[in-house]
Scaffold this motif. Structure first.
Motif, PDB file in Angstrom:
ATOM      1  N   VAL A  23     -19.253  87.323  38.941  1.00  0.00           N
ATOM      2  CA  VAL A  23     -18.294  87.440  37.837  1.00  0.00           C
ATOM      3  C   VAL A  23     -18.123  88.909  37.461  1.00  0.00           C
ATOM      4  O   VAL A  23     -17.004  89.393  37.297  1.00  0.00           O
ATOM      5  CB  VAL A  23     -18.744  86.603  36.615  1.00  0.00           C
ATOM      6  CG1 VAL A  23     -17.849  86.874  35.413  1.00  0.00           C
ATOM      7  CG2 VAL A  23     -18.748  85.124  36.956  1.00  0.00           C
ATOM      8  N   LEU A  24     -19.225  89.632  37.348  1.00  0.00           N
ATOM      9  CA  LEU A  24     -19.124  91.055  37.005  1.00  0.00           C
ATOM     10  C   LEU A  24     -18.823  91.923  38.218  1.00  0.00           C
ATOM     11  O   LEU A  24     -18.149  92.943  38.084  1.00  0.00           O
ATOM     12  CB  LEU A  24     -20.403  91.547  36.330  1.00  0.00           C
ATOM     13  CG  LEU A  24     -20.656  91.027  34.924  1.00  0.00           C
ATOM     14  CD1 LEU A  24     -21.893  91.674  34.332  1.00  0.00           C
ATOM     15  CD2 LEU A  24     -19.464  91.253  34.026  1.00  0.00           C
ATOM     16  N   MET A 163     -14.479 100.579  29.569  1.00  0.00           N
ATOM     17  CA  MET A 163     -14.519  99.535  28.547  1.00  0.00           C
ATOM     18  C   MET A 163     -13.700  98.359  29.035  1.00  0.00           C
ATOM     19  O   MET A 163     -12.559  98.525  29.460  1.00  0.00           O
ATOM     20  CB  MET A 163     -13.943 100.104  27.245  1.00  0.00           C
ATOM     21  CG  MET A 163     -13.680  99.116  26.158  1.00  0.00           C
ATOM     22  SD  MET A 163     -15.182  98.397  25.546  1.00  0.00           S
ATOM     23  CE  MET A 163     -14.558  96.840  24.973  1.00  0.00           C
ATOM     24  N   LEU A 164     -14.291  97.169  28.991  1.00  0.00           N
ATOM     25  CA  LEU A 164     -13.615  95.944  29.406  1.00  0.00           C
ATOM     26  C   LEU A 164     -13.844  94.894  28.337  1.00  0.00           C
ATOM     27  O   LEU A 164     -14.969  94.747  27.840  1.00  0.00           O
ATOM     28  CB  LEU A 164     -14.190  95.473  30.746  1.00  0.00           C
ATOM     29  CG  LEU A 164     -13.544  94.278  31.416  1.00  0.00           C
ATOM     30  CD1 LEU A 164     -12.144  94.638  31.913  1.00  0.00           C
ATOM     31  CD2 LEU A 164     -14.397  93.803  32.581  1.00  0.00           C
ATOM     32  N   LYS A 172      -9.057  88.404  34.845  1.00  0.00           N
ATOM     33  CA  LYS A 172      -9.345  88.868  36.208  1.00  0.00           C
ATOM     34  C   LYS A 172      -9.927  87.721  37.034  1.00  0.00           C
ATOM     35  O   LYS A 172      -9.564  87.545  38.203  1.00  0.00           O
ATOM     36  CB  LYS A 172     -10.296  90.065  36.178  1.00  0.00           C
ATOM     37  CG  LYS A 172     -10.638  90.585  37.537  1.00  0.00           C
ATOM     38  CD  LYS A 172     -10.408  92.052  37.619  1.00  0.00           C
ATOM     39  CE  LYS A 172     -10.698  92.510  39.022  1.00  0.00           C
ATOM     40  NZ  LYS A 172     -10.134  93.720  39.375  1.00  0.00           N
ATOM     41  N   SER A 173     -10.809  86.936  36.444  1.00  0.00           N
ATOM     42  CA  SER A 173     -11.391  85.785  37.141  1.00  0.00           C
ATOM     43  C   SER A 173     -10.305  84.779  37.510  1.00  0.00           C
ATOM     44  O   SER A 173     -10.284  84.256  38.631  1.00  0.00           O
ATOM     45  CB  SER A 173     -12.456  85.103  36.270  1.00  0.00           C
ATOM     46  OG  SER A 173     -13.524  85.969  36.023  1.00  0.00           O
ATOM     47  N   ASP A 175      -7.118  85.416  37.930  1.00  0.00           N
ATOM     48  CA  ASP A 175      -6.271  86.023  38.959  1.00  0.00           C
ATOM     49  C   ASP A 175      -6.900  85.894  40.344  1.00  0.00           C
ATOM     50  O   ASP A 175      -6.205  85.577  41.319  1.00  0.00           O
ATOM     51  CB  ASP A 175      -6.023  87.506  38.646  1.00  0.00           C
ATOM     52  CG  ASP A 175      -5.153  87.722  37.424  1.00  0.00           C
ATOM     53  OD1 ASP A 175      -4.530  86.742  36.944  1.00  0.00           O
ATOM     54  OD2 ASP A 175      -5.132  88.863  36.945  1.00  0.00           O
ATOM     55  N   ILE A 176      -8.183  86.101  40.430  1.00  0.00           N
ATOM     56  CA  ILE A 176      -8.868  85.992  41.729  1.00  0.00           C
ATOM     57  C   ILE A 176      -8.862  84.540  42.192  1.00  0.00           C
ATOM     58  O   ILE A 176      -8.617  84.260  43.372  1.00  0.00           O
ATOM     59  CB  ILE A 176     -10.297  86.563  41.647  1.00  0.00           C
ATOM     60  CG1 ILE A 176     -10.196  88.083  41.536  1.00  0.00           C
ATOM     61  CG2 ILE A 176     -11.128  86.153  42.851  1.00  0.00           C
ATOM     62  CD1 ILE A 176     -11.506  88.798  41.276  1.00  0.00           C
ATOM     63  N   LEU A 177      -9.101  83.591  41.295  1.00  0.00           N
ATOM     64  CA  LEU A 177      -9.059  82.181  41.675  1.00  0.00           C
ATOM     65  C   LEU A 177      -7.674  81.777  42.149  1.00  0.00           C
ATOM     66  O   LEU A 177      -7.538  81.014  43.101  1.00  0.00           O
ATOM     67  CB  LEU A 177      -9.491  81.309  40.496  1.00  0.00           C
ATOM     68  CG  LEU A 177     -10.974  81.323  40.173  1.00  0.00           C
ATOM     69  CD1 LEU A 177     -11.259  80.537  38.903  1.00  0.00           C
ATOM     70  CD2 LEU A 177     -11.798  80.753  41.331  1.00  0.00           C
ATOM     71  N   ASP A 178      -6.629  82.302  41.499  1.00  0.00           N
ATOM     72  CA  ASP A 178      -5.251  82.011  41.927  1.00  0.00           C
ATOM     73  C   ASP A 178      -4.969  82.538  43.323  1.00  0.00           C
ATOM     74  O   ASP A 178      -4.229  81.917  44.091  1.00  0.00           O
ATOM     75  CB  ASP A 178      -4.245  82.592  40.933  1.00  0.00           C
ATOM     76  CG  ASP A 178      -4.204  81.836  39.621  1.00  0.00           C
ATOM     77  OD1 ASP A 178      -4.736  80.698  39.553  1.00  0.00           O
ATOM     78  OD2 ASP A 178      -3.647  82.384  38.635  1.00  0.00           O
ATOM     79  N   MET A 179      -5.563  83.698  43.655  1.00  0.00           N
ATOM     80  CA  MET A 179      -5.336  84.271  44.991  1.00  0.00           C
ATOM     81  C   MET A 179      -5.956  83.427  46.099  1.00  0.00           C
ATOM     82  O   MET A 179      -5.430  83.380  47.195  1.00  0.00           O
ATOM     83  CB  MET A 179      -5.919  85.688  45.072  1.00  0.00           C
ATOM     84  CG  MET A 179      -5.074  86.724  44.396  1.00  0.00           C
ATOM     85  SD  MET A 179      -5.597  88.424  44.742  1.00  0.00           S
ATOM     86  CE  MET A 179      -7.339  88.414  44.473  1.00  0.00           C
ATOM     87  N   VAL A 180      -7.067  82.787  45.822  1.00  0.00           N
ATOM     88  CA  VAL A 180      -7.757  82.031  46.874  1.00  0.00           C
ATOM     89  C   VAL A 180      -7.328  80.588  46.951  1.00  0.00           C
ATOM     90  O   VAL A 180      -7.764  79.858  47.828  1.00  0.00           O
ATOM     91  CB  VAL A 180      -9.305  82.128  46.735  1.00  0.00           C
ATOM     92  CG1 VAL A 180      -9.751  83.552  46.932  1.00  0.00           C
ATOM     93  CG2 VAL A 180      -9.786  81.548  45.431  1.00  0.00           C
TER      94      VAL A 180
END
Length: 181
Positions: A23-24, A163-164, A172-173, A175-180
């Motif tokens: 995740v990080l 800073m996040l 971001k998580s 977005d990454i799941l949508d890509m896969v």
């Protein structure tokens, strides 16, 4: 993670990120792995008191260089009071987190040779290590343009600490799941 968006327990987030290091690791541009959690970065006195523990250390898979990560919670305030007509101060909690992680970095650099030579062979490099603070959420606190501007001006002027916010991490998580998919 979505069910716990408002969880104010730092220990909850510490345990989650320790169990799910990817995740990080996704927030870094280079390929990183979690080197450790609640890592000692130096600072003990001759009486064995006063040591510093950073929440996480991530290391580059290729160079071994590290990133120090300090987590707060999604409930951490980002902004303080309105300052004059067109700006907001940064919260005491957030500036405290920035100083805290910079202190960890300073201590680690001072004690690098002692800390990097460990018996398990998992050495690391500390070539001006980056620092990351994860805290607060934009969506729950920033309501108007001047608040966003104040926050972005603060976070983008710091060359030593990234800073996040948690909502940015959640996005971001997703977005990454949508890509896969």
């Amino acid at each position: 993670m979505a069910n716990n968006r408002q969880n104010a327990s730092e220990e909850f987030w510490q345990n989650l990120f320790q169990k799910c290091p990817a995740v990080l690791s996704q927030v870094f541009p280079q390929s990183m792995f979690q080197l450790g959690s609640k890592c000692y970065v130096g600072g003990k006195s001759i009486t064995n008191s006063g040591g510093n523990l950073v929440d996480f250390i991530y290391a580059s898979r290729l160079t071994g260089n590290i990133v120090l990560v300090e987590i707060k919670t999604p409930k951490t305030k980002l902004l303080g009071k309105k300052y004059r007509a067109n700006s907001y101060s940064i919260s005491e909690e957030l500036t405290g987190a920035f100083v805290q992680i910079l202190n960890y970095k300073d201590q680690l650099i001072k004690e690098y040779y002692k800390l990097s030579a460990n018996e398990d062979g998992n050495g690391f490099s500390a070539f001006n290590p980056k620092c990351l603070v994860i805290a607060g959420t934009l969506e729950s606190e920033l309501q108007e343009g001047i608040q966003y501007k104040s926050f972005e001006l603060f976070r983008n002027c710091s060359s030593n600490v990234e800073m996040l916010t948690y909502d940015e991490l959640f996005q971001k998580s997703r977005d990454i799941l949508d890509m896969v998919k």
